[in-house]
Motif scaffolding. Structure first.
Motif, short mmCIF file in Angstrom:
data_model
loop_
_atom_site.label_atom_id
_atom_site.label_comp_id
_atom_site.label_asym_id
_atom_site.label_seq_id
_atom_site.Cartn_x
_atom_site.Cartn_y
_atom_site.Cartn_z
N GLY A 110 16.43 -22.40 6.07
CA GLY A 110 15.49 -23.17 5.26
C GLY A 110 14.12 -22.54 5.08
N GLN A 111 13.92 -21.34 5.65
CA GLN A 111 12.63 -20.64 5.51
C GLN A 111 12.79 -19.38 4.67
OE1 GLN A 111 11.37 -20.21 9.78
NE2 GLN A 111 9.40 -20.77 8.91
N THR A 112 11.73 -19.00 3.97
CA THR A 112 11.74 -17.73 3.23
C THR A 112 11.37 -16.61 4.19
OG1 THR A 112 11.13 -18.84 1.19
CG2 THR A 112 10.73 -16.48 1.28
N ARG A 113 12.20 -15.58 4.25
CA ARG A 113 11.96 -14.40 5.08
C ARG A 113 11.59 -13.24 4.18
NH1 ARG A 113 10.95 -10.35 8.21
NH2 ARG A 113 12.41 -9.63 9.80
N ASN A 114 10.52 -12.53 4.52
CA ASN A 114 10.08 -11.37 3.74
C ASN A 114 10.43 -10.07 4.47
OD1 ASN A 114 8.75 -12.96 1.80
ND2 ASN A 114 6.95 -13.13 3.10
N LEU A 115 11.00 -9.12 3.75
CA LEU A 115 11.17 -7.76 4.25
C LEU A 115 10.34 -6.85 3.35
CD1 LEU A 115 15.08 -7.49 4.64
CD2 LEU A 115 13.43 -8.17 6.39
N PHE A 116 9.62 -5.91 3.95
CA PHE A 116 8.80 -4.97 3.17
C PHE A 116 9.35 -3.57 3.40
CE2 PHE A 116 6.15 -8.64 4.18
CZ PHE A 116 5.76 -9.02 2.90
N VAL A 117 9.77 -2.92 2.32
CA VAL A 117 10.44 -1.61 2.43
C VAL A 117 9.87 -0.62 1.40
CG1 VAL A 117 12.60 -2.66 3.25
CG2 VAL A 117 12.32 -2.20 0.81
N TYR A 118 10.16 0.65 1.63
CA TYR A 118 9.86 1.67 0.62
C TYR A 118 10.80 2.85 0.82
CZ TYR A 118 7.24 4.56 4.01
OH TYR A 118 6.89 5.33 5.08
N HIS A 119 10.85 3.73 -0.15
CA HIS A 119 11.54 5.02 -0.04
C HIS A 119 10.61 6.08 -0.60
CE1 HIS A 119 14.57 8.18 -0.32
NE2 HIS A 119 15.37 7.42 0.43
N GLU A 120 10.64 7.26 0.01
CA GLU A 120 9.74 8.33 -0.46
C GLU A 120 10.05 8.73 -1.90
OE1 GLU A 120 11.80 8.52 2.13
OE2 GLU A 120 10.89 9.52 3.87
N ASN A 121 11.30 8.57 -2.31
CA ASN A 121 11.75 9.02 -3.62
C ASN A 121 11.70 7.87 -4.63
OD1 ASN A 121 14.07 9.36 -5.69
ND2 ASN A 121 13.80 11.43 -4.89
N GLY A 122 11.00 8.06 -5.74
CA GLY A 122 10.85 7.02 -6.75
C GLY A 122 12.16 6.58 -7.37
N LYS A 123 13.03 7.55 -7.68
CA LYS A 123 14.33 7.21 -8.28
C LYS A 123 15.16 6.37 -7.32
CE LYS A 123 18.55 9.19 -10.26
NZ LYS A 123 19.49 8.41 -9.45
N GLU A 124 15.11 6.72 -6.05
CA GLU A 124 15.92 6.03 -5.03
C GLU A 124 15.52 4.55 -4.92
OE1 GLU A 124 19.04 6.19 -2.23
OE2 GLU A 124 18.38 7.76 -3.61
N ILE A 125 14.21 4.26 -4.87
CA ILE A 125 13.78 2.86 -4.69
C ILE A 125 14.06 2.04 -5.95
CG2 ILE A 125 11.32 3.08 -5.38
CD1 ILE A 125 12.63 1.08 -2.33
N GLN A 128 0.82 -1.22 0.00
CA GLN A 128 0.00 0.00 0.00
C GLN A 128 0.85 1.26 0.00
OE1 GLN A 128 -2.92 -0.77 3.20
NE2 GLN A 128 -4.36 -1.22 1.57
N HIS A 129 1.90 1.21 -0.84
CA HIS A 129 2.75 2.38 -1.07
C HIS A 129 3.22 2.31 -2.52
CE1 HIS A 129 5.99 5.30 -0.80
NE2 HIS A 129 5.50 5.68 0.37
N ALA A 130 3.19 3.45 -3.21
CA ALA A 130 3.53 3.49 -4.65
C ALA A 130 4.97 3.05 -4.92
CB ALA A 130 3.31 4.90 -5.20
N HIS A 131 5.83 3.09 -3.87
CA HIS A 131 7.23 2.70 -4.04
C HIS A 131 7.56 1.45 -3.19
CE1 HIS A 131 7.90 7.32 -4.65
NE2 HIS A 131 7.29 6.77 -5.68
N GLY A 132 6.56 0.61 -2.92
CA GLY A 132 6.74 -0.55 -2.05
C GLY A 132 7.52 -1.67 -2.71
N LEU A 133 8.55 -2.17 -2.02
CA LEU A 133 9.41 -3.24 -2.53
C LEU A 133 9.44 -4.39 -1.52
CD1 LEU A 133 11.49 -3.66 -4.98
CD2 LEU A 133 13.25 -3.00 -3.34
#
Length: 367
Positions: free
Chosen positions: A207-222, A194-199
């Motif tokens: 042995g497990q998949t770990r998820n990290l959810f991040v974003y940056h305010e700047n589109g170029k930066e992400i 729920q963020h336009a720059h969400g990664l």
């Protein structure tokens, strides 16, 4: 009026002309583009034309069908075109750089367009960074806390040379996590986060998949972070598998899940109550993972999807003897060990999941 009709016909002929590349959007590849930038001499789709409108110093757009085209502009379009622009603005796109398609999120498409025409990052005179240098980056990203579920600023460090990505919390002196580039993946998840720059960054730990959810305010930066991760992955793949041809390596740099969404699942006895879970299908790892919530750090479980000749199969019904109260479409995933039963929200979802799962079953196993 005659000029208007004649020019419209000429432009539409030009869009369809063989050997020009004009039949697909110059920026995302969408077929039959109906807009054009008369400053750059390219044919583009409606969505990309919206991005070009925000770059008036570089690009000016008109509709092929709805706008009036002066004779000199039609001549300009004749002399240029998509292949001509590609040769100039995409002369040196690095192998690891992600070139967006029409289905990709806005930030990826916007930064690709800005990188090409505004910053001219890929013109022939530019010196390309080697993947090892391009895969090194340091800075701050907003990361969702595993327990707090709040986004907090965290320092990230990526080093292709060391083959790791690290991140630090304010409290800890050492890194909170050291992630091997060997099993690192990244994908844009703007709706889920729920963020336009969400990664979403994923990696394997114990042995497990770990998820990290991040974003940056700047589109170029992400987008720069995303392509830095891709450069580091490319460097790792090239050095680890030097004999593998480039066309086989490129799809393995990063990947999106083949399909995601809610389904209901029951337990191994097939008598337990059905519970709603969020599912993600990773075709490269051949894993169908399920989570209590879409933004959970770890999966509750996963189902390995092997090949048909190993006893894996997908059926569009329930196993014999399994009863459900709701009249909803079902899927049974048959494995050599047991049958997994899922209920979909509607027929469309059932069809999409069956197609996606069959696609993975049909893939050859890779080492």
């Amino acid at each position: 009026m005659m000029d208007r009709d004649r020019n419209k016909t000429l432009l539409l002929e030009l869009q369809r002309a063989a050997g020009t590349g004009n039949g697909r959007c110059a920026d995302c590849g969408e077929p039959d583009p109906e807009w054009a930038s008369y400053k750059l001499g390219i044919f583009i789709c409606l969505n990309c034309s919206g991005i070009h409108r925000n770059l008036p110093q570089i690009s000016r757009v008109k509709s092929l069908r709805l706008d009036f085209w002066e004779n000199d502009l039609v001549e300009f379009m004749k002399k240029h075109g998509n292949l001509c622009a590609k040769a100039k603005y995409e002369a040196k796109v690095p192998a690891y750089y992600y070139i967006p398609q029409s289905c990709d999120c806005v930030v990826l498409r916007e930064q690709w367009i800005r990188a090409k025409y505004e910053r001219e990052e890929f013109v022939a005179t530019r010196v390309c960074q080697d993947p090892c240098s391009a895969g090194s980056r340091e800075g701050f990203l907003w990361k969702r806390g595993r327990e707090s579920r709040q986004f907090q600023k965290r320092r990230f460090l990526l080093s292709a040379r060391e083959g790791v990505m690290k991140y630090y919390t304010k409290e800890s002196r050492g890194p909170k996590a050291i992630i091997s580039i060997e099993n690192l993946n990244a994908m844009f998840q703007t709706e889920k986060i729920q963020h336009a720059h969400g990664l979403q960054i994923t990696y394997t730990t114990d042995g497990q998949t770990r998820n990290l959810f991040v974003y940056h305010e700047n589109g170029k930066e992400i987008v720069d972070w995303f392509n830095a991760i891709r450069a580091a992955r490319y460097h790792y793949l090239k050095t680890t598998f030097p004999a593998v041809p480039e066309p086989e390596l490129i799809p393995r740099i990063t990947r999106n899940f083949v399909k995601e969404g809610y389904m209901e699942k029951t337990g191994p006895k097939q008598k337990e109550a059905f519970k709603v879970r969020w599912f993600c299908l990773d075709s490269q790892e051949r894993n169908l993972m399920y989570f209590k919530n879409p933004l959970d750090a770890f999966a509750q479980g996963q189902v390995f999807i092997g090949r048909m000749d190993e006893g894996y199969e997908v059926r569009a019904d329930l196993p014999q003897g399994v009863r459900v109260k709701k009249k909803k479409p079902a899927i049974t995933v048959v494995t050599p060990i047991r049958e997994f039963v899922f209920i979909c929200e509607n027929d469309k979802e059932q069809r999409e999941w069956i197609d996606a799962l069959n696609g993975v079953i049909a893939q050859p196993l890779t080492g």
